[in-house]
Enzyme design. Structure first.
Site, PDB file in Angstrom:
ATOM      1  N   GLU A 204       0.882  -1.180   0.000  1.00  0.00           N
ATOM      2  CA  GLU A 204       0.000   0.000   0.000  1.00  0.00           C
ATOM      3  C   GLU A 204       0.909   1.216   0.000  1.00  0.00           C
ATOM      4  O   GLU A 204       1.420   1.620   1.044  1.00  0.00           O
ATOM      5  CB  GLU A 204      -0.877  -0.003   1.254  1.00  0.00           C
ATOM      6  CG  GLU A 204      -1.995  -1.016   1.228  1.00  0.00           C
ATOM      7  CD  GLU A 204      -3.183  -0.540   0.399  1.00  0.00           C
ATOM      8  OE1 GLU A 204      -3.169   0.586  -0.129  1.00  0.00           O
ATOM      9  OE2 GLU A 204      -4.137  -1.326   0.275  1.00  0.00           O
ATOM     10  N   CYS A 238      -2.716   9.476   2.646  1.00  0.00           N
ATOM     11  CA  CYS A 238      -2.201   8.936   1.376  1.00  0.00           C
ATOM     12  C   CYS A 238      -3.070   9.319   0.188  1.00  0.00           C
ATOM     13  O   CYS A 238      -2.579   9.506  -0.912  1.00  0.00           O
ATOM     14  CB  CYS A 238      -2.050   7.434   1.481  1.00  0.00           C
ATOM     15  SG  CYS A 238      -3.574   6.601   1.914  1.00  0.00           S
TER      16      CYS A 238
HETATM   17  P1  NAD Z   1       7.978   4.572   5.284  1.00  0.00           P
HETATM   18  O1  NAD Z   1       8.087   3.789   4.034  1.00  0.00           O
HETATM   19  O2  NAD Z   1       9.072   5.501   5.638  1.00  0.00           O
HETATM   20  O3  NAD Z   1       7.793   3.611   6.545  1.00  0.00           O
HETATM   21  C1  NAD Z   1       6.844   2.579   6.584  1.00  0.00           C
HETATM   22  C2  NAD Z   1       7.325   1.471   7.477  1.00  0.00           C
HETATM   23  O4  NAD Z   1       8.553   0.958   6.976  1.00  0.00           O
HETATM   24  C3  NAD Z   1       7.580   1.884   8.923  1.00  0.00           C
HETATM   25  O5  NAD Z   1       7.016   0.896   9.778  1.00  0.00           O
HETATM   26  C4  NAD Z   1       9.090   1.906   9.032  1.00  0.00           C
HETATM   27  O6  NAD Z   1       9.561   1.518  10.301  1.00  0.00           O
HETATM   28  C5  NAD Z   1       9.535   0.891   8.010  1.00  0.00           C
HETATM   29  N1  NAD Z   1      10.857   1.236   7.437  1.00  0.00           N
HETATM   30  C6  NAD Z   1      11.361   2.490   7.240  1.00  0.00           C
HETATM   31  N2  NAD Z   1      12.588   2.405   6.668  1.00  0.00           N
HETATM   32  C7  NAD Z   1      12.864   1.092   6.518  1.00  0.00           C
HETATM   33  C8  NAD Z   1      13.973   0.356   6.004  1.00  0.00           C
HETATM   34  N3  NAD Z   1      15.055   0.978   5.527  1.00  0.00           N
HETATM   35  N4  NAD Z   1      13.913  -0.995   5.992  1.00  0.00           N
HETATM   36  C9  NAD Z   1      12.812  -1.630   6.462  1.00  0.00           C
HETATM   37  N5  NAD Z   1      11.741  -0.993   6.976  1.00  0.00           N
HETATM   38  C10 NAD Z   1      11.749   0.345   7.009  1.00  0.00           C
HETATM   39  O7  NAD Z   1       6.578   5.329   5.128  1.00  0.00           O
HETATM   40  P2  NAD Z   1       5.952   6.376   6.110  1.00  0.00           P
HETATM   41  O8  NAD Z   1       6.740   7.640   6.041  1.00  0.00           O
HETATM   42  O9  NAD Z   1       5.686   5.754   7.436  1.00  0.00           O
HETATM   43  O10 NAD Z   1       4.515   6.602   5.417  1.00  0.00           O
HETATM   44  C11 NAD Z   1       4.289   7.545   4.436  1.00  0.00           C
HETATM   45  C12 NAD Z   1       3.990   6.892   3.109  1.00  0.00           C
HETATM   46  O11 NAD Z   1       3.003   5.896   3.243  1.00  0.00           O
HETATM   47  C13 NAD Z   1       3.432   7.882   2.099  1.00  0.00           C
HETATM   48  O12 NAD Z   1       4.011   7.647   0.850  1.00  0.00           O
HETATM   49  C14 NAD Z   1       1.951   7.553   2.072  1.00  0.00           C
HETATM   50  O13 NAD Z   1       1.289   7.913   0.871  1.00  0.00           O
HETATM   51  C15 NAD Z   1       1.990   6.068   2.248  1.00  0.00           C
HETATM   52  N6  NAD Z   1       0.705   5.578   2.736  1.00  0.00           N
HETATM   53  C16 NAD Z   1      -0.035   4.759   1.942  1.00  0.00           C
HETATM   54  C17 NAD Z   1      -1.270   4.314   2.383  1.00  0.00           C
HETATM   55  C18 NAD Z   1      -2.117   3.406   1.530  1.00  0.00           C
HETATM   56  O14 NAD Z   1      -3.101   2.872   2.042  1.00  0.00           O
HETATM   57  N7  NAD Z   1      -1.796   3.209   0.275  1.00  0.00           N
HETATM   58  C19 NAD Z   1      -1.743   4.684   3.642  1.00  0.00           C
HETATM   59  C20 NAD Z   1      -0.961   5.531   4.407  1.00  0.00           C
HETATM   60  C21 NAD Z   1       0.277   5.958   3.960  1.00  0.00           C
END
Ligand code: NAD
Length: 381
Positions: A204, A238
């Site tokens: 997602e 999002c």
């Molecule tokens: P992110 O990708 O930075 O983090 C998401 C998860 O990944 C967190 O739990 C984090 O701990 C983990 N993570 C971060 N870096 C990592 C790494 N190097 N290796 C492994 N895991 C890692 O995203 P975010 O900043 O938490 O969320 C924002 C993004 O999420 C935006 O792009 C938003 O549009 C998207 N989003 C999508 C939906 C949907 O339903 N499609 C819903 C909400 C948010």
């Protein structure tokens, strides 16, 4: 821990209807009994109004769980399907089966909903689960870890707190499904790790969701709806309208209406009011601040880095080479860009990739069909 969960799964209790129904019941009880703590925890991460948290997190989950509970029996039943001649005189069914041990990795922007909606689905489907909430919403993550296992079968449900390092350690294990919500950058890391085990993933991700305003619409209504959807959770949604494409003939009218709606909903000092969420942290506040460089602020624009506050801000003088158009904004900045023809609008929207959502304000059905045909998106509103 993962081996322990695999053992629980192989013993078979999670497959039973009664187990699944009990877990959904437990999840619901957690939301109802702990509502005050939940609202406080999310406020601790976002200092946002509890009405907004209830509406976007608690209520959302309660309806999701109700749906699961209502549908569970019928989803679990084998569904009889037609048997082709070559397999006669057999009978054919399809049967939904649990996958096994599921990893749920969630994002910070709706820290409860994004963690627990996939958990509800995975429980309803009879799986064991590891939940890894986002470390960027630490108060909510701690609450989930401290309280939730008491409401569920704690042998089958675990919460792991932490950031990239802990998530990396989890991804080194074999899961039977991974449900990831977050950025495309981390999505690639997750998909790469999953590929090593041929583990299927649900990703997602985010993107830039365009909002198109045609001249054949009620501008004031469009403006109110855009302002509501954009500045909810300070733009950290999002499917939030990322930018507006407006027919040049109504550009001025729309800008004025957006500023009026913004004023009515958030007032002069909106950045200071508790009825408006803050940006999640200083890093993102600085990132968003820098996106305002070189563009015209039509209204809003005040930034308080130390308090992570950015006013709801409408931007003009933006083109597709501006920094604000290079990435998903994910904050309270709304660029408005004028177009001359529908073709041009469709071509511009297509430049920012396949969005999660596309918003069209137009009474003209032909034009609605034109845009939905030309711009591929997860959903259209
Ligand atoms: P992110 O990708 O930075 O983090 C998401 C998860 O990944 C967190 O739990 C984090 O701990 C983990 N993570 C971060 N870096 C990592 C790494 N190097 N290796 C492994 N895991 C890692 O995203 P975010 O900043 O938490 O969320 C924002 C993004 O999420 C935006 O792009 C938003 O549009 C998207 N989003 C999508 C939906 C949907 O339903 N499609 C819903 C909400 C948010």
């Amino acid at each position: 821990m993962v081996q322990g969960l695999r053992q629980v799964f192989s013993e078979g209790r999670t497959r039973e209807y009664s187990w699944r129904a009990r877990q959904l019941e437990g999840l619901k009880r957690f939301l109802v009994e702990r509502e005050a703590e939940i609202l406080e925890a999310v406020a601790g991460d976002f200092s946002k109004p509890s009405e907004e948290t209830w509406f976007t997190e608690v209520h959302y989950l309660l309806s999701e769980i109700d749906l699961q509970r209502r549908m569970l029996k019928s989803w679990m039943k084998p569904h009889r399907v037609h048997t082709p001649l070559r397999y006669q005189p057999g009978r054919s069914y399809y049967v939904c089966e649990p996958k096994g041990v599921v990893l749920v990795i969630s994002a910070w922007n709706y820290p409860l909903q994004l963690a627990l909606a996939p958990v509800a689905a995975a429980l309803a489907a009879g799986n064991c689960i590891v939940l890894k909430p986002s470390e960027l919403a630490p108060v909510t993550a701690a609450l989930l870890s401290r309280r939730l296992p008491h409401y569920l079968d704690a042998d089958a449900f675990k919460v792991v707190q932490g950031g990239p390092e802990e998530t990396g350690a989890l991804l080194a294990e074999r899961f039977d499904h991974i449900f990831f919500t977050g950025s495309a950058r981390v999505g690639r890391i997750v998909a790469t790790a999953a590929a090593g085990f041929l583990t299927p993933c649900t990703l997602e991700l985010g993107g830039k969701s365009p909002c198109i305003v045609d001249r054949d619409t009620t501008i004031d209504v469009a403006a109110r709806r855009i302002v509501w959807a954009k500045f909810l959770n300070a733009g950290q949604t999002c499917i939030s309208p990322d930018y507006v494409l407006v027919d040049r003939r109504v550009e001025r009218q729309l800008l004025e209406a957006l500023c009026r709606a913004r004023e009515n909903m958030y007032g002069h000092c909106s950045g200071q009011r508790p009825s408006y969420a803050k940006v999640i942290n200083e890093h993102h506040t600085r990132r968003l601040h820098s996106l305002m460089n070189g563009v015209r602020v039509v209204c809003g624009g005040r930034v308080d880095i130390s308090r992570c506050m950015i006013e709801p801000t409408i931007l003009a003088g933006v083109d597709f080479s501006s920094p604000v158009m290079q990435e998903e904004i994910f904050g309270p900045l709304l660029p408005v860009i004028a177009y001359d023809t529908a073709d041009e609008a469709a071509e511009l929207a297509a430049r920012t990739g396949t969005p999660l959502a596309l918003y069209i304000f137009s009474r003209n059905r032909k034009l609605q069909r034109f845009f939905t045909g030309r711009i591929r998106s997860g959903s259209v509103c």
